[in-house]
Design a protein around this motif. Structure first.
Motif, PDB file in Angstrom:
ATOM      1  N   MET A  85       0.848  -1.199   0.000  1.00 26.62           N
ATOM      2  CA  MET A  85       0.000   0.000   0.000  1.00 26.62           C
ATOM      3  C   MET A  85       0.878   1.241   0.000  1.00 26.62           C
ATOM      4  SD  MET A  85      -3.149  -1.128   2.492  1.00 26.62           S
ATOM      5  CE  MET A  85      -4.248   0.188   1.921  1.00 26.62           C
ATOM      6  N   TYR A  86       0.328   2.337  -0.544  1.00 25.76           N
ATOM      7  CA  TYR A  86       1.110   3.551  -0.784  1.00 25.76           C
ATOM      8  C   TYR A  86       0.291   4.773  -0.438  1.00 25.76           C
ATOM      9  CZ  TYR A  86       3.671   0.264  -3.734  1.00 25.76           C
ATOM     10  OH  TYR A  86       4.378  -0.814  -4.193  1.00 25.76           O
ATOM     11  N   TRP A  87       0.984   5.858  -0.052  1.00 24.74           N
ATOM     12  CA  TRP A  87       0.366   7.167   0.096  1.00 24.74           C
ATOM     13  C   TRP A  87       1.125   8.180  -0.778  1.00 24.74           C
ATOM     14  CZ3 TRP A  87      -4.069   8.891   1.773  1.00 24.74           C
ATOM     15  CH2 TRP A  87      -4.788   8.156   2.732  1.00 24.74           C
ATOM     16  N   TYR A  88       0.330   8.958  -1.555  1.00 26.85           N
ATOM     17  CA  TYR A  88       0.874  10.002  -2.405  1.00 26.85           C
ATOM     18  C   TYR A  88       0.230  11.335  -2.050  1.00 26.85           C
ATOM     19  CZ  TYR A  88       2.410   6.238  -5.511  1.00 26.85           C
ATOM     20  OH  TYR A  88       3.002   5.122  -6.038  1.00 26.85           O
ATOM     21  N   ARG A  89       0.965  12.368  -2.363  1.00 20.06           N
ATOM     22  CA  ARG A  89       0.437  13.724  -2.252  1.00 20.06           C
ATOM     23  C   ARG A  89       0.425  14.335  -3.652  1.00 20.06           C
ATOM     24  NH1 ARG A  89       1.948  18.642   1.621  1.00 20.06           N
ATOM     25  NH2 ARG A  89       1.523  20.328   0.138  1.00 20.06           N
ATOM     26  N   GLN A  90      -0.667  15.055  -3.973  1.00 18.62           N
ATOM     27  CA  GLN A  90      -0.760  15.747  -5.250  1.00 18.62           C
ATOM     28  C   GLN A  90      -1.124  17.201  -4.990  1.00 18.62           C
ATOM     29  OE1 GLN A  90      -3.869  14.475  -7.988  1.00 18.62           O
ATOM     30  NE2 GLN A  90      -2.553  14.919  -9.736  1.00 18.62           N
ATOM     31  N   ASP A  91      -0.312  18.103  -5.504  1.00 23.40           N
ATOM     32  CA  ASP A  91      -0.587  19.537  -5.412  1.00 23.40           C
ATOM     33  C   ASP A  91      -1.124  20.026  -6.750  1.00 23.40           C
ATOM     34  OD1 ASP A  91       2.034  19.141  -3.378  1.00 23.40           O
ATOM     35  OD2 ASP A  91       0.418  20.440  -2.665  1.00 23.40           O
TER      36      ASP A  91
ATOM     37  N   GLN B 276       0.247  19.519 -10.470  1.00 18.46           N
ATOM     38  CA  GLN B 276       1.501  18.786 -10.359  1.00 18.46           C
ATOM     39  C   GLN B 276       1.265  17.284 -10.364  1.00 18.46           C
ATOM     40  OE1 GLN B 276       4.271  20.135  -7.395  1.00 18.46           O
ATOM     41  NE2 GLN B 276       3.446  22.216  -7.416  1.00 18.46           N
ATOM     42  N   GLY B 277       2.351  16.572 -10.473  1.00 20.62           N
ATOM     43  CA  GLY B 277       2.289  15.121 -10.437  1.00 20.62           C
ATOM     44  C   GLY B 277       2.176  14.600  -9.024  1.00 20.62           C
ATOM     45  N   LEU B 278       2.389  13.317  -8.863  1.00 22.88           N
ATOM     46  CA  LEU B 278       2.257  12.664  -7.568  1.00 22.88           C
ATOM     47  C   LEU B 278       3.619  12.469  -6.917  1.00 22.88           C
ATOM     48  CD1 LEU B 278      -0.316  11.765  -9.301  1.00 22.88           C
ATOM     49  CD2 LEU B 278      -0.481   9.915  -7.646  1.00 22.88           C
ATOM     50  N   ARG B 279       3.651  12.690  -5.616  1.00 26.83           N
ATOM     51  CA  ARG B 279       4.880  12.460  -4.851  1.00 26.83           C
ATOM     52  C   ARG B 279       4.604  11.440  -3.753  1.00 26.83           C
ATOM     53  NH1 ARG B 279       6.899  18.255  -3.038  1.00 26.83           N
ATOM     54  NH2 ARG B 279       4.658  18.648  -2.828  1.00 26.83           N
ATOM     55  N   LEU B 280       5.510  10.484  -3.604  1.00 29.11           N
ATOM     56  CA  LEU B 280       5.327   9.379  -2.675  1.00 29.11           C
ATOM     57  C   LEU B 280       5.684   9.806  -1.262  1.00 29.11           C
ATOM     58  CD1 LEU B 280       4.725   6.319  -2.359  1.00 29.11           C
ATOM     59  CD2 LEU B 280       7.173   5.935  -2.755  1.00 29.11           C
TER      60      LEU B 280
END
Lengths: 114, 113
Positions: free
Chosen positions: A32-38, A41-45
């Motif tokens: 499982m993963y968590w990303y942040r998106q601003d 912009q693209g996704l950052r892990l």
């Protein structure tokens, strides 16, 4: 119906408060993963976990914490140490076998901190 | 390390036009390649994938071919619809990096009626 659920869809908090975002999957996926998106912009892990009771930092882990006590659940806590917490947060999961190792995403939680 | 470079947007097209979004990659191993689509306010949906050289992924009229010689995975659709308006992300994953996804920056596509 198998899938990934994230709740709530929208979350509002005052600065200085910790907040926990929920992510649950019934796909029997190990990772499982968590990303942040601003915006724009693209996704950052942020963090990822390949097995219960184990997790690793991603590219932007500072100010965040996670736990993985159950295979189905991977909650993310945004702490008051995170300088710019307002963002769209996406959870994903991946099967450990099966070929392409693609990730499947939840609908996201939009966090606004004022 | 792994990286993905995709065509910058935004891209604006008329309905029934041909769409191409370029994507090139750098990887240390033998990656799997993906295109994801994100509609406004939603999470990412897997659009198509390819696991080895010369594989063609296809779905909903979209296609992309894994080209090892040019390290590319360009997305194409022959006749776009207004409902194809979204942000498209190219991504790769391989075992040398714990199967973490490396994403391109995303390309915003708007289709006008």
């Amino acid at each position: 119906d198998g899938g990934i659920t994230q709740s709530p869809k929208y979350l509002f908090r005052k600065e200085g408060q910790n907040v926990t975002l929920s992510c649950e999957q019934n796909l029997n996926h190990d990772a499982m993963y968590w990303y942040r998106q601003d915006p724009g912009q693209g996704l950052r892990l942020i963090y990822y976990s390949q097995i219960v009771n184990d997790f690793q930092k991603g590219d932007i882990a500072e100010g965040y914490s996670v736990s993985r006590e159950k295979k189905e659940s991977f909650p993310l806590t945004v702490t008051s140490a995170q300088k710019n917490p307002t963002a769209f947060y996406l959870c994903a999961s991946r099967p450990q076998t099966g070929g392409a190792y693609e990730q499947y995403f939840g609908p996201g939680t939009r966090l606004t901190v004022t | 390390g792994n990286s993905v470079t995709q065509m910058e947007g935004p891209v604006t097209l008329s309905e029934e036009a041909f769409l191409t979004i370029n994507c090139t990659y750098t990887a240390t191993g033998y990656p799997s390649l993906f295109w994801y689509v994100q509609y406004p306010g939603e999470g990412l949906q897997l659009l198509l994938k390819a696991t080895k050289a010369d594989d063609k992924g296809s779905n909903k009229g979209f296609e992309a071919t894994y080209r090892k010689e040019t390290t590319s995975f360009h997305l194409e659709k022959g006749s776009v619809q207004v409902s194809d308006s979204a942000v498209y992300f190219c991504a790769l994953s391989d075992h040398s990096n714990d199967y973490k996804l490396s994403f391109g920056a995303g390309t915003t596509v708007t289709v006008r009626a």
